[in-house]
Scaffold this motif. Structure first.
Motif, PDB file in Angstrom:
ATOM      1  N   ALA A  67       0.831  -1.201   0.000  1.00 32.07           N
ATOM      2  CA  ALA A  67       0.000   0.000   0.000  1.00 32.07           C
ATOM      3  C   ALA A  67       0.866   1.253   0.000  1.00 32.07           C
ATOM      4  N   GLY A  68       1.981   1.202   0.723  1.00 30.39           N
ATOM      5  CA  GLY A  68       2.900   2.343   0.730  1.00 30.39           C
ATOM      6  C   GLY A  68       3.504   2.591  -0.642  1.00 30.39           C
ATOM      7  N   THR A  69       3.860   1.518  -1.366  1.00 27.54           N
ATOM      8  CA  THR A  69       4.399   1.706  -2.720  1.00 27.54           C
ATOM      9  C   THR A  69       3.341   2.286  -3.650  1.00 27.54           C
ATOM     10  N   ALA A  70       2.067   1.921  -3.436  1.00 21.33           N
ATOM     11  CA  ALA A  70       0.987   2.499  -4.244  1.00 21.33           C
ATOM     12  C   ALA A  70       0.838   3.992  -3.958  1.00 21.33           C
ATOM     13  N   LEU A  71       0.931   4.378  -2.692  1.00 18.63           N
ATOM     14  CA  LEU A  71       0.870   5.812  -2.351  1.00 18.63           C
ATOM     15  C   LEU A  71       2.039   6.572  -2.970  1.00 18.63           C
ATOM     16  N   GLY A  72       3.198   5.920  -3.057  1.00 16.50           N
ATOM     17  CA  GLY A  72       4.369   6.569  -3.633  1.00 16.50           C
ATOM     18  C   GLY A  72       4.264   6.819  -5.125  1.00 16.50           C
ATOM     19  N   GLU A  73       3.301   6.176  -5.790  1.00 11.17           N
ATOM     20  CA  GLU A  73       3.114   6.392  -7.227  1.00 11.17           C
ATOM     21  C   GLU A  73       2.205   7.575  -7.528  1.00 11.17           C
ATOM     22  N   LEU A  74       1.654   8.200  -6.509  1.00  9.80           N
ATOM     23  CA  LEU A  74       0.714   9.301  -6.733  1.00  9.80           C
ATOM     24  C   LEU A  74       1.365  10.603  -7.217  1.00  9.80           C
ATOM     25  N   PRO A  75       2.572  10.995  -6.728  1.00  8.24           N
ATOM     26  CA  PRO A  75       3.152  12.267  -7.194  1.00  8.24           C
ATOM     27  C   PRO A  75       3.279  12.395  -8.718  1.00  8.24           C
ATOM     28  N   PRO A  76       3.803  11.385  -9.460  1.00  8.50           N
ATOM     29  CA  PRO A  76       3.840  11.539 -10.934  1.00  8.50           C
ATOM     30  C   PRO A  76       2.452  11.708 -11.542  1.00  8.50           C
ATOM     31  N   TYR A  77       1.457  11.004 -10.978  1.00  8.93           N
ATOM     32  CA  TYR A  77       0.090  11.112 -11.482  1.00  8.93           C
ATOM     33  C   TYR A  77      -0.453  12.524 -11.302  1.00  8.93           C
ATOM     34  N   PHE A  78      -0.325  13.066 -10.078  1.00  4.60           N
ATOM     35  CA  PHE A  78      -0.845  14.406  -9.813  1.00  4.60           C
ATOM     36  C   PHE A  78      -0.068  15.471 -10.575  1.00  4.60           C
ATOM     37  N   MET A  79       1.243  15.277 -10.758  1.00  4.08           N
ATOM     38  CA  MET A  79       2.042  16.233 -11.518  1.00  4.08           C
ATOM     39  C   MET A  79       1.545  16.329 -12.956  1.00  4.08           C
ATOM     40  N   ALA A  80       1.372  15.171 -13.607  1.00  9.35           N
ATOM     41  CA  ALA A  80       0.930  15.164 -14.996  1.00  9.35           C
ATOM     42  C   ALA A  80      -0.524  15.647 -15.128  1.00  9.35           C
ATOM     43  N   ARG A  81      -1.355  15.284 -14.184  1.00 10.39           N
ATOM     44  CA  ARG A  81      -2.753  15.714 -14.215  1.00 10.39           C
ATOM     45  C   ARG A  81      -2.863  17.234 -14.057  1.00 10.39           C
TER      46      ARG A  81
ATOM     47  N   CYS B  87       0.097  -3.663 -15.172  1.00 10.20           N
ATOM     48  CA  CYS B  87       1.409  -3.026 -15.002  1.00 10.20           C
ATOM     49  C   CYS B  87       1.834  -2.996 -13.537  1.00 10.20           C
ATOM     50  N   ALA B  88       0.864  -2.841 -12.627  1.00 10.18           N
ATOM     51  CA  ALA B  88       1.186  -2.743 -11.201  1.00 10.18           C
ATOM     52  C   ALA B  88       1.398  -4.109 -10.558  1.00 10.18           C
ATOM     53  N   SER B  89       0.947  -5.177 -11.213  1.00 15.15           N
ATOM     54  CA  SER B  89       0.984  -6.512 -10.599  1.00 15.15           C
ATOM     55  C   SER B  89       2.289  -7.248 -10.814  1.00 15.15           C
ATOM     56  N   ILE B  90       3.193  -6.674 -11.589  1.00 18.04           N
ATOM     57  CA  ILE B  90       4.486  -7.306 -11.832  1.00 18.04           C
ATOM     58  C   ILE B  90       5.585  -6.294 -11.506  1.00 18.04           C
ATOM     59  N   PRO B  91       6.793  -6.763 -11.160  1.00 12.93           N
ATOM     60  CA  PRO B  91       7.906  -5.809 -10.972  1.00 12.93           C
ATOM     61  C   PRO B  91       8.134  -5.023 -12.254  1.00 12.93           C
ATOM     62  N   ASN B  92       7.888  -3.722 -12.193  1.00  8.40           N
ATOM     63  CA  ASN B  92       7.877  -2.905 -13.410  1.00  8.40           C
ATOM     64  C   ASN B  92       8.585  -1.587 -13.149  1.00  8.40           C
ATOM     65  N   PRO B  93       9.847  -1.436 -13.583  1.00  4.65           N
ATOM     66  CA  PRO B  93      10.562  -0.178 -13.349  1.00  4.65           C
ATOM     67  C   PRO B  93      10.006   0.992 -14.149  1.00  4.65           C
ATOM     68  N   LEU B  94       9.124   0.717 -15.119  1.00  4.69           N
ATOM     69  CA  LEU B  94       8.560   1.770 -15.961  1.00  4.69           C
ATOM     70  C   LEU B  94       7.196   2.236 -15.459  1.00  4.69           C
ATOM     71  N   PHE B  95       6.806   1.842 -14.229  1.00  4.96           N
ATOM     72  CA  PHE B  95       5.457   2.175 -13.777  1.00  4.96           C
ATOM     73  C   PHE B  95       5.278   3.671 -13.551  1.00  4.96           C
ATOM     74  N   ASP B  96       6.357   4.405 -13.285  1.00  9.70           N
ATOM     75  CA  ASP B  96       6.246   5.862 -13.159  1.00  9.70           C
ATOM     76  C   ASP B  96       5.639   6.462 -14.415  1.00  9.70           C
TER      77      ASP B  96
ATOM     78  N   ALA C 199      -6.570   0.463  -8.993  1.00  6.82           N
ATOM     79  CA  ALA C 199      -5.856  -0.578  -9.738  1.00  6.82           C
ATOM     80  C   ALA C 199      -4.427  -0.726  -9.230  1.00  6.82           C
ATOM     81  N   THR C 200      -3.790   0.401  -8.912  1.00  7.61           N
ATOM     82  CA  THR C 200      -2.411   0.357  -8.397  1.00  7.61           C
ATOM     83  C   THR C 200      -2.351  -0.327  -7.042  1.00  7.61           C
ATOM     84  N   LEU C 201      -3.312  -0.003  -6.169  1.00 10.19           N
ATOM     85  CA  LEU C 201      -3.336  -0.602  -4.826  1.00 10.19           C
ATOM     86  C   LEU C 201      -3.567  -2.109  -4.901  1.00 10.19           C
ATOM     87  N   ILE C 202      -4.526  -2.536  -5.705  1.00  9.99           N
ATOM     88  CA  ILE C 202      -4.804  -3.974  -5.834  1.00  9.99           C
ATOM     89  C   ILE C 202      -3.602  -4.694  -6.442  1.00  9.99           C
ATOM     90  N   GLY C 203      -3.019  -4.087  -7.479  1.00  7.76           N
ATOM     91  CA  GLY C 203      -1.889  -4.726  -8.147  1.00  7.76           C
ATOM     92  C   GLY C 203      -0.663  -4.843  -7.266  1.00  7.76           C
TER      93      GLY C 203
END
Length: 412
Positions: free
Chosen positions: A197-211, A266-275, A294-298
């Motif tokens: 769950a912490g790794t999912a929260l860490g993916e939010l900054p790129p999302y909010f930046m682009a949005r 994309c979130a369910s496998i080790p993916n260095p390109l998920f950013d 989807a990110t949290l579940i994956g």
């Protein structure tokens, strides 16, 4: 992409908008200034310019502190409500009564979960580098529980001292009962889910930046969105794409076309390109709960179960003994490698079976593998802290040059 690619990118972006030679000269001059700023910013690291880097780091910390204090003041009602809730909890916690045992248990679980969420955020965000907390903390924790489960033939470790220190239960355990992988997975499910769950929260900054960039119509400069912008332009020139570019484009297409299930895959496998997936979702205004759900579940459910199973199988007692035995066949250094691992495993078993209230012996602390692992963690944390200092200093450098450009535009 180097400087030439950057110049081509900005030149192609500006062509059609600038008609006369004077305007083109101004654009070229502006691009050269930005490239010079970027080169200077990349040199702003502690091992090259320690004094200036520390100075900029302190200035950036001061600016961020003021900004967050202003945000807290603007949301003073929320701050007051949270403060009242914390104060009320403290009063109830200190009031004698049977409820204290329940609150202490809740407090212990809260800090335990918060610790793993925090480690997950550090692993995912990292301020440019990332602290690989799965390799440093969660993976070794699962491995330790796995070794103890097979050694004790039980997962009923007493608490305390577990999870700070694992010891076999005092009661006799049936020797005919085999320890299953699912039983061990259930023992580490909470901390693994919280880390995911912490790794999912860490993916939010790129999302909010682009949005935010898409909604405001502002085209971010420098490296923040340059990779995404360049990928969009490379769609028209597939012959210029490298293997990594094609992989990034595949991730973008999957997320854009399939939506929730594409993000989940994309979130369910080790993916260095998920950013890039987060930036793509933000750019195409994918709803927040679609992306985060989807990110949290994956990450917290699917991928964490795969990673848990991998670690548990790898540290199976018989499989681990075979792997250590194979070290003897390594030429020259095989025997020297095998003995420390055998010693380490034997001492771990002794620690699991010791009596409550007795600490580890001093010889345990001298194991070379434990010493190496401790130093590795220390080096990783030091590098992570240094990267934060460099990142803050470069952020301040970008801030002051952006302010200077805005002043020049205002004067013109």
């Amino acid at each position: 992409m180097g400087e030439t690619a950057t110049l081509k990118r900005h030149s192609s972006k500006s062509s059609g908008k600038q008609a006369n030679g004077s305007s083109m000269a101004n654009v070229t001059s502006s691009l050269e200034e930005k490239l010079a700023e970027k080169e200077e910013r990349e040199k702003l690291v502690l091992w090259r310019r320690p004094i200036q880097t520390l100075h900029y780091f302190v200035r950036e910390c001061g600016i961020l502190f003021v900004e967050y204090m202003i945000k807290l003041w603007n949301n003073k009602r929320t701050v007051l409500l949270v403060s009242l809730l914390i104060g009320s909890y403290y009063l109830v916690y200190k009031t004698p009564g049977p409820h204290q045992l329940v609150l202490q248990r809740i407090e212990k679980e809260f800090w335990w979960c918060s610790w793993w969420v925090w480690l997950g955020i550090l692993s995912s965000v990292g301020l440019g580098t990332g602290l690989h907390t799965f390799l440093l903390y969660l993976g070794p924790h699962i491995a330790s529980v796995t070794l103890a489960a097979y050694s004790c033939n039980s997962v009923n470790f007493p608490s305390p001292p577990y999870p700070d220190d694992i010891m076999c239960p005092e009661e006799d355990v049936s020797q005919g009962k085999d320890m299953s992988i699912l039983t061990i997975m259930s023992k580490v499910r909470l901390e693994a889910f919280m880390w995911g769950a912490g790794t999912a929260l860490g993916e939010l900054p790129p999302y909010f930046m682009a949005r935010g960039a898409r909604l405001s119509g502002y085209d971010p400069d420098d490296e923040e969105m340059a990779e995404f912008e360049e990928l969009q332009r490379l769609k028209e020139r597939p012959e210029d794409m490298s293997f990594i570019d094609r992989a990034k484009l595949s991730v973008e297409k999957l997320v854009e076309r399939v939506g929730f299930f594409g993000i989940l895959a994309c979130a369910s496998i080790p993916n260095p390109l998920f950013d890039l997936a987060g930036i793509t979702c933000g750019h195409f205004l994918v709803p927040f709960w679609t992306f985060f759900g989807a990110t949290l579940i994956g990450k917290a459910i699917i991928k964490m179960h795969i990673q848990k199973m991998f670690v548990i199988i790898a540290f199976n007692e018989s499989l681990l003994a075979r792997a250590v035995g194979l070290l003897a066949f390594v030429p020259v250094i095989g025997a020297k490698l095998e003995q420390p691992f055998k010693t380490f495993l034997e001492k771990q078993k002794q620690k699991f079976h010791r009596k409550p209230g007795t600490g580890p012996t001093t010889q345990d602390d001298k194991n070379i593998l434990a010493w190496i692992f401790e130093k590795l963690i220390l080096l990783m944390i030091i590098y992570f802290v240094l990267s934060i200092v460099n990142s803050f200093a470069q952020s301040y450098h970008k801030r002051i040059h952006k302010s200077e450009r805005e002043k020049k535009l205002a004067q013109d």
